[in-house]
Design a protein around this motif. Structure first.
Motif, PDB file in Angstrom:
ATOM      1  N   THR A 158       0.826  -1.207   0.000  1.00  0.00           N
ATOM      2  CA  THR A 158       0.000   0.000   0.000  1.00  0.00           C
ATOM      3  C   THR A 158       0.865   1.264   0.000  1.00  0.00           C
ATOM      4  OG1 THR A 158      -0.081   0.155   2.415  1.00  0.00           O
ATOM      5  CG2 THR A 158      -1.797  -1.160   1.341  1.00  0.00           C
ATOM      6  N   GLN A 212       0.271   3.671   1.960  1.00  0.00           N
ATOM      7  CA  GLN A 212       0.462   3.966   3.378  1.00  0.00           C
ATOM      8  C   GLN A 212       1.750   3.329   3.896  1.00  0.00           C
ATOM      9  OE1 GLN A 212      -2.243   2.133   6.151  1.00  0.00           O
ATOM     10  NE2 GLN A 212      -2.101   3.832   7.585  1.00  0.00           N
ATOM     11  N   ARG A 230       4.801   5.258   2.572  1.00  0.00           N
ATOM     12  CA  ARG A 230       4.999   6.520   3.292  1.00  0.00           C
ATOM     13  C   ARG A 230       5.444   6.282   4.731  1.00  0.00           C
ATOM     14  NH1 ARG A 230       2.595  11.074   1.140  1.00  0.00           N
ATOM     15  NH2 ARG A 230       2.104  11.844   3.230  1.00  0.00           N
ATOM     16  N   GLU A 231       4.875   5.266   5.365  1.00  0.00           N
ATOM     17  CA  GLU A 231       5.230   4.964   6.756  1.00  0.00           C
ATOM     18  C   GLU A 231       6.681   4.527   6.859  1.00  0.00           C
ATOM     19  OE1 GLU A 231       4.696   4.619  10.872  1.00  0.00           O
ATOM     20  OE2 GLU A 231       3.536   5.633   9.324  1.00  0.00           O
ATOM     21  N   GLU A 270      -3.240  11.144   5.025  1.00  0.00           N
ATOM     22  CA  GLU A 270      -3.124   9.833   5.679  1.00  0.00           C
ATOM     23  C   GLU A 270      -4.311   8.944   5.319  1.00  0.00           C
ATOM     24  OE1 GLU A 270      -2.085   6.594   8.048  1.00  0.00           O
ATOM     25  OE2 GLU A 270      -0.888   8.263   7.260  1.00  0.00           O
ATOM     26  N   ARG A 271      -5.511   9.496   5.353  1.00  0.00           N
ATOM     27  CA  ARG A 271      -6.696   8.711   5.014  1.00  0.00           C
ATOM     28  C   ARG A 271      -6.638   8.241   3.562  1.00  0.00           C
ATOM     29  NH1 ARG A 271     -11.115   9.097   8.597  1.00  0.00           N
ATOM     30  NH2 ARG A 271     -12.423   8.350   6.892  1.00  0.00           N
ATOM     31  N   SER A 298      -4.032   7.737   1.734  1.00  0.00           N
ATOM     32  CA  SER A 298      -2.963   6.757   1.519  1.00  0.00           C
ATOM     33  C   SER A 298      -3.403   5.335   1.856  1.00  0.00           C
ATOM     34  CB  SER A 298      -1.729   7.130   2.340  1.00  0.00           C
ATOM     35  OG  SER A 298      -1.917   6.869   3.720  1.00  0.00           O
ATOM     36  N   ARG A 299      -4.473   5.200   2.629  1.00  0.00           N
ATOM     37  CA  ARG A 299      -4.951   3.872   3.029  1.00  0.00           C
ATOM     38  C   ARG A 299      -5.831   3.220   1.970  1.00  0.00           C
ATOM     39  NH1 ARG A 299      -7.448   5.775   8.748  1.00  0.00           N
ATOM     40  NH2 ARG A 299      -5.592   6.833   9.592  1.00  0.00           N
ATOM     41  N   GLU A 358      -6.954   1.123  -0.776  1.00  0.00           N
ATOM     42  CA  GLU A 358      -6.317  -0.036  -1.406  1.00  0.00           C
ATOM     43  C   GLU A 358      -6.387   0.062  -2.923  1.00  0.00           C
ATOM     44  OE1 GLU A 358      -7.906  -3.648   0.098  1.00  0.00           O
ATOM     45  OE2 GLU A 358      -7.304  -3.254   2.164  1.00  0.00           O
TER      46      GLU A 358
END
Length: 251
Positions: free
Chosen positions: A63, A65, A68-69, A144-145, A147-148, A150
């Motif tokens: 993903t 996310q 980025r994480e 952030e939202r 990036s989640r 799918e």
């Protein structure tokens, strides 16, 4: 091909295309330990190499996310990061499906209000977010939202922060009261206000959509009767927007 094997194959292909780096094992090991502790390594096949204070992340994750994480975690050890992680989604989705999912998740953000206006576009799985918001934490939560979601393969954050001034705040209050509190009370919708009021350095931009061109013109006049330096009326008509959305979803 199962998920782990898919990621491993993608990571091997990427590794073959990358130039070799002399490895600073101490920095690389510290970053790897942080990635493992944060649970990021479980979301893909991530390799870390380092040279001096420069760290390179390569491989594949599931993903945006996770991509980025991984960079966020690595920056706790060094500010110089070359993030070459490739996103290989488990689920293939069309650009239209991804865009709808992104728009829905933005509207569910508790910090996304009437004075914020964020646009989104998706091409070949890569999301571009633009527009502007009043507060930095609103931008952070929206990104952030998004990036989640799918199926995304990349994300570019181009959301601007509006200026902070007492003059702009007075304009915001005046416009909100006149649009939602006096003439167009039937428009009030806290979850998704139809007219978004963007104020930045005394300039007003109106976005969203309204039922008729009469509404559009009247709201534009309201904005021009204030002390705004400039007014950009980008309001659309509901029927026209719906037609565009149907056309886009059928492509």
């Amino acid at each position: 091909m199962d998920r782990k094997r898919t990621l491993a194959v993608a990571a091997m292909l990427l590794a073959g295309a990358l130039p070799a780096l002399a490895d600073d094992s101490g920095l690389a090991q510290r970053i790897e330990k942080r990635l493992d502790k944060a649970g990021v390594t479980a979301q893909g096949d991530i390799r870390v190499t380092a040279q001096g204070e420069r760290a390179v992340l390569d491989g594949a994750v599931l993903t945006v996310q996770a991509q980025r994480e991984a960079e966020k975690v690595a920056r706790k050890e060094t500010k110089t990061i070359d993030n070459r992680l490739r996103v290989v989604p488990e689920q293939e989705r069309s650009d239209a499906q991804l865009l709808k999912a992104v728009q829905d998740t933005i509207l569910r953000s508790v910090h996304y209000g009437v004075f914020d206006s964020v646009g989104a576009a998706v091409q070949d799985g890569v999301l571009v977010l633009n527009g502007s918001v009043r507060r930095g934490y609103a931008r952070n939560e929206i990104v952030e939202r998004a990036s989640r979601v799918e199926g995304l393969r990349g994300l570019k954050d181009q959301i601007a922060l509006q200026s902070v001034s007492q003059f702009d705040d007075r304009l915001r209050r005046q416009l909100y009261v006149q649009i939602y509190g006096e003439r167009f009370t039937h428009f009030a919708n806290p979850a998704n206000p139809p007219v978004r009021i963007v104020v930045d350095r005394g300039r007003v931009t109106l976005t969203g959509s309204v039922p008729s061109n009469v509404d559009r013109v009247m709201i534009g006049h309201i904005a021009r009767d204030t002390m705004a330096f400039k007014v950009d009326n980008r309001l659309e008509i509901d029927s026209e927007r719906e037609k565009e959305q149907r056309s886009g979803s059928s492509d």
